[in-house]
Structure formats: structure tokens, C-alpha cells
Design a protein around this motif. Structure first.
Motif, PDB file in Angstrom:
ATOM      1  N   SER A  90     -29.387 -19.992 -26.368  1.00  0.00           N
ATOM      2  CA  SER A  90     -28.305 -19.154 -25.934  1.00  0.00           C
ATOM      3  C   SER A  90     -27.917 -19.762 -24.637  1.00  0.00           C
ATOM      4  N   VAL A  91     -28.794 -19.709 -23.830  1.00  0.00           N
ATOM      5  CA  VAL A  91     -28.510 -20.530 -22.204  1.00  0.00           C
ATOM      6  C   VAL A  91     -27.634 -21.885 -22.347  1.00  0.00           C
ATOM      7  N   THR A  92     -28.499 -22.666 -23.216  1.00  0.00           N
ATOM      8  CA  THR A  92     -27.788 -23.899 -23.362  1.00  0.00           C
ATOM      9  C   THR A  92     -26.368 -23.870 -24.215  1.00  0.00           C
ATOM     10  N   ALA A  93     -26.188 -23.201 -25.061  1.00  0.00           N
ATOM     11  CA  ALA A  93     -24.879 -23.159 -25.606  1.00  0.00           C
ATOM     12  C   ALA A  93     -23.831 -22.468 -24.612  1.00  0.00           C
ATOM     13  N   PHE A  94     -24.061 -21.420 -23.837  1.00  0.00           N
ATOM     14  CA  PHE A  94     -23.284 -20.978 -22.921  1.00  0.00           C
ATOM     15  C   PHE A  94     -23.036 -21.890 -21.901  1.00  0.00           C
ATOM     16  N   SER A  95     -24.108 -22.634 -21.452  1.00  0.00           N
ATOM     17  CA  SER A  95     -23.882 -23.791 -20.295  1.00  0.00           C
ATOM     18  C   SER A  95     -22.791 -24.749 -20.843  1.00  0.00           C
ATOM     19  N   LEU A  96     -23.127 -25.420 -21.998  1.00  0.00           N
ATOM     20  CA  LEU A  96     -22.315 -26.477 -22.655  1.00  0.00           C
ATOM     21  C   LEU A  96     -21.086 -26.029 -22.772  1.00  0.00           C
ATOM     22  N   ALA A  97     -20.642 -24.569 -22.988  1.00  0.00           N
ATOM     23  CA  ALA A  97     -19.251 -24.348 -22.912  1.00  0.00           C
ATOM     24  C   ALA A  97     -18.561 -24.099 -21.749  1.00  0.00           C
ATOM     25  N   LEU A  98     -19.409 -23.917 -20.488  1.00  0.00           N
ATOM     26  CA  LEU A  98     -18.904 -24.003 -19.293  1.00  0.00           C
ATOM     27  C   LEU A  98     -18.657 -25.393 -18.877  1.00  0.00           C
ATOM     28  N   VAL A  99     -19.387 -26.209 -19.203  1.00  0.00           N
ATOM     29  CA  VAL A  99     -19.283 -27.886 -18.889  1.00  0.00           C
ATOM     30  C   VAL A  99     -18.151 -28.194 -19.585  1.00  0.00           C
ATOM     31  N   GLN A 100     -17.809 -27.824 -20.760  1.00  0.00           N
ATOM     32  CA  GLN A 100     -16.645 -28.109 -21.617  1.00  0.00           C
ATOM     33  C   GLN A 100     -15.239 -27.709 -20.702  1.00  0.00           C
ATOM     34  N   ARG A 101     -15.566 -26.336 -20.202  1.00  0.00           N
ATOM     35  CA  ARG A 101     -14.365 -25.989 -19.316  1.00  0.00           C
ATOM     36  C   ARG A 101     -14.203 -26.633 -18.002  1.00  0.00           C
ATOM     37  N   LEU A 102     -15.101 -27.131 -17.401  1.00  0.00           N
ATOM     38  CA  LEU A 102     -15.296 -28.024 -16.157  1.00  0.00           C
ATOM     39  C   LEU A 102     -14.599 -29.213 -16.670  1.00  0.00           C
ATOM     40  N   TYR A 103     -15.064 -29.890 -17.744  1.00  0.00           N
ATOM     41  CA  TYR A 103     -14.163 -31.193 -17.927  1.00  0.00           C
ATOM     42  C   TYR A 103     -12.902 -30.913 -18.257  1.00  0.00           C
ATOM     43  N   LYS A 104     -12.438 -29.894 -18.842  1.00  0.00           N
ATOM     44  CA  LYS A 104     -11.092 -29.921 -19.093  1.00  0.00           C
ATOM     45  C   LYS A 104     -10.307 -29.790 -17.718  1.00  0.00           C
ATOM     46  N   HIS A 105     -10.851 -29.082 -16.769  1.00  0.00           N
ATOM     47  CA  HIS A 105     -10.205 -28.604 -15.516  1.00  0.00           C
ATOM     48  C   HIS A 105     -10.353 -29.842 -14.501  1.00  0.00           C
ATOM     49  N   TYR A 106     -11.279 -30.744 -14.573  1.00  0.00           N
ATOM     50  CA  TYR A 106     -11.586 -31.630 -13.588  1.00  0.00           C
ATOM     51  C   TYR A 106     -11.591 -33.012 -14.031  1.00  0.00           C
ATOM     52  N   GLY A 107     -11.729 -33.256 -15.423  1.00  0.00           N
ATOM     53  CA  GLY A 107     -11.611 -34.793 -16.072  1.00  0.00           C
ATOM     54  C   GLY A 107     -12.900 -35.274 -15.846  1.00  0.00           C
ATOM     55  N   THR A 108     -13.780 -35.022 -15.545  1.00  0.00           N
ATOM     56  CA  THR A 108     -15.079 -35.715 -15.395  1.00  0.00           C
ATOM     57  C   THR A 108     -16.315 -34.717 -15.523  1.00  0.00           C
ATOM     58  N   LEU A 109     -17.448 -35.268 -15.725  1.00  0.00           N
ATOM     59  CA  LEU A 109     -18.733 -34.518 -15.780  1.00  0.00           C
ATOM     60  C   LEU A 109     -19.527 -34.842 -14.554  1.00  0.00           C
ATOM     61  N   ASN A 110     -19.116 -35.562 -13.774  1.00  0.00           N
ATOM     62  CA  ASN A 110     -19.900 -36.091 -12.789  1.00  0.00           C
ATOM     63  C   ASN A 110     -19.990 -35.035 -11.843  1.00  0.00           C
ATOM     64  N   MET A 111     -21.126 -34.565 -11.123  1.00  0.00           N
ATOM     65  CA  MET A 111     -20.958 -33.364 -10.457  1.00  0.00           C
ATOM     66  C   MET A 111     -20.531 -33.695  -8.860  1.00  0.00           C
ATOM     67  N   ASP A 112     -20.900 -35.064  -8.439  1.00  0.00           N
ATOM     68  CA  ASP A 112     -20.286 -35.359  -7.147  1.00  0.00           C
ATOM     69  C   ASP A 112     -18.768 -35.482  -7.213  1.00  0.00           C
ATOM     70  N   GLU A 113     -18.165 -35.715  -8.378  1.00  0.00           N
ATOM     71  CA  GLU A 113     -16.782 -35.895  -8.623  1.00  0.00           C
ATOM     72  C   GLU A 113     -16.041 -34.612  -8.495  1.00  0.00           C
ATOM     73  N   ILE A 114     -16.872 -33.573  -9.376  1.00  0.00           N
ATOM     74  CA  ILE A 114     -16.418 -32.339  -9.347  1.00  0.00           C
ATOM     75  C   ILE A 114     -16.138 -31.578  -7.805  1.00  0.00           C
ATOM     76  N   MET A 115     -17.212 -31.832  -7.143  1.00  0.00           N
ATOM     77  CA  MET A 115     -17.176 -31.216  -5.850  1.00  0.00           C
ATOM     78  C   MET A 115     -16.458 -31.793  -5.119  1.00  0.00           C
ATOM     79  N   ARG A 116     -16.003 -33.104  -5.042  1.00  0.00           N
ATOM     80  CA  ARG A 116     -14.912 -33.707  -4.365  1.00  0.00           C
ATOM     81  C   ARG A 116     -13.665 -33.149  -4.698  1.00  0.00           C
ATOM     82  N   ILE A 117     -13.336 -32.950  -5.889  1.00  0.00           N
ATOM     83  CA  ILE A 117     -12.169 -32.609  -6.373  1.00  0.00           C
ATOM     84  C   ILE A 117     -12.012 -31.191  -6.104  1.00  0.00           C
ATOM     85  N   SER A 118     -12.811 -30.445  -6.275  1.00  0.00           N
ATOM     86  CA  SER A 118     -12.898 -28.929  -5.750  1.00  0.00           C
ATOM     87  C   SER A 118     -12.674 -28.653  -4.343  1.00  0.00           C
TER      88      SER A 118
END
Length: 124
Positions: A90-118
Motif C-alpha cells: 500500500s505504501v509503495t503504491a501510494f508513493s509511486l502515485a506521488l512520484v508520478q505527480r512529482l514527475y508531471k510537475h517537475y519533469g524529472t525524478l532526480n531529487m536534487d533537480e526537484i529541490m532546485r526547481i522547487s
């Protein structure tokens, strides 16, 4: 006496936990971080299953009229493992859904890039 041979599953679970933990710490890709988290979960389940099993004992189902608890395996670790697997999925499914939303918003899955863009979005 060979302790590694008698504690083989416990040793493997500690190694797996270390692999998952290092993966969680060292990877920048969010998907790889969740793979490391799942490896850690699996290590904990293996450890609990190894600790719950006792050689020469059977499942706790009354057979042959034996009611002494000494002859049976404790069912609690198996129940904990099953509950943990359900929670983990359940936690993995929810987390992957959140990761998908992050990718749609930031266009990357790299944590450093997401923090920089944020931070850049925050500064605007």
C-alpha cells in the motif's frame, strides 16, 4: 561451531537491509529510492520469518492430540510478516502515485533537480 551456518537467514537479511539502506541514501532517483526501501522491507520480513521458524516444529494446528505448545511454531511472526507485506504494498503504491505527480510537475525524478526547481519556484 559455525554460527553463520546456523544463522544464515539472519545474516542474509542484515546484508539485504544494508544494501537497501545504502541504495536509499546514495541514489538521487526517486524510483531507485523506493526500490531500496522495498529491499529493506523484504529484509525485515526475511528476518522475522527466520526468527519465527523453529526446526522440528510444525504449524500451530492441533494434530494427533498434541496440545503442548512446545511442538508448534509461534504464528505471530508469520502474522506480522503478512501484515507488513500488505502495508508495504500500500505504501509503495501510494508513493509511486506521488512520484508520478512529482514527475508531471517537475519533469524529472532526480531529487536534487526537484529541490532546485522547487527553490526557484519559491523565489519567484
Amino acid at each position: 561451531m559455525n554460527h553463520l551456518g546456523t544463522n544464515f537467514y539472519e545474516a542474509v537479511s542484515v546484508i539485504l537491509f544494508g544494501i537497501g539502506f545504502m541504495n536509499l541514501l546514495l541514489q538521487n532517483n526517486l524510483i531507485k529510492k523506493f526500490i531500496g526501501l522495498n529491499i529493506m522491507d523484504t529484509a525485515v520480513y526475511l528476518f522475522l520469518a527466520a526468527k519465527g521458524y523453529v526446526m522440528g516444529r510444525v504449524a500451530p494446528v492441533l494434530t494427533d492430540g498434541i496440545i503442548d505448545a512446545y511442538y508448534y511454531i509461534n504464528p505471530i511472526p508469520a502474522g506480522l510478516v503478512l501484515t507488513g507485506i500488505v502495508v508495504s504494498v500500500s505504501v509503495t503504491a501510494f508513493s509511486l502515485a506521488l512520484v508520478q505527480r512529482l514527475y508531471k510537475h517537475y519533469g524529472t525524478l532526480n531529487m536534487d533537480e526537484i529541490m532546485r526547481i522547487s527553490r526557484e519556484e519559491e523565489g519567484e
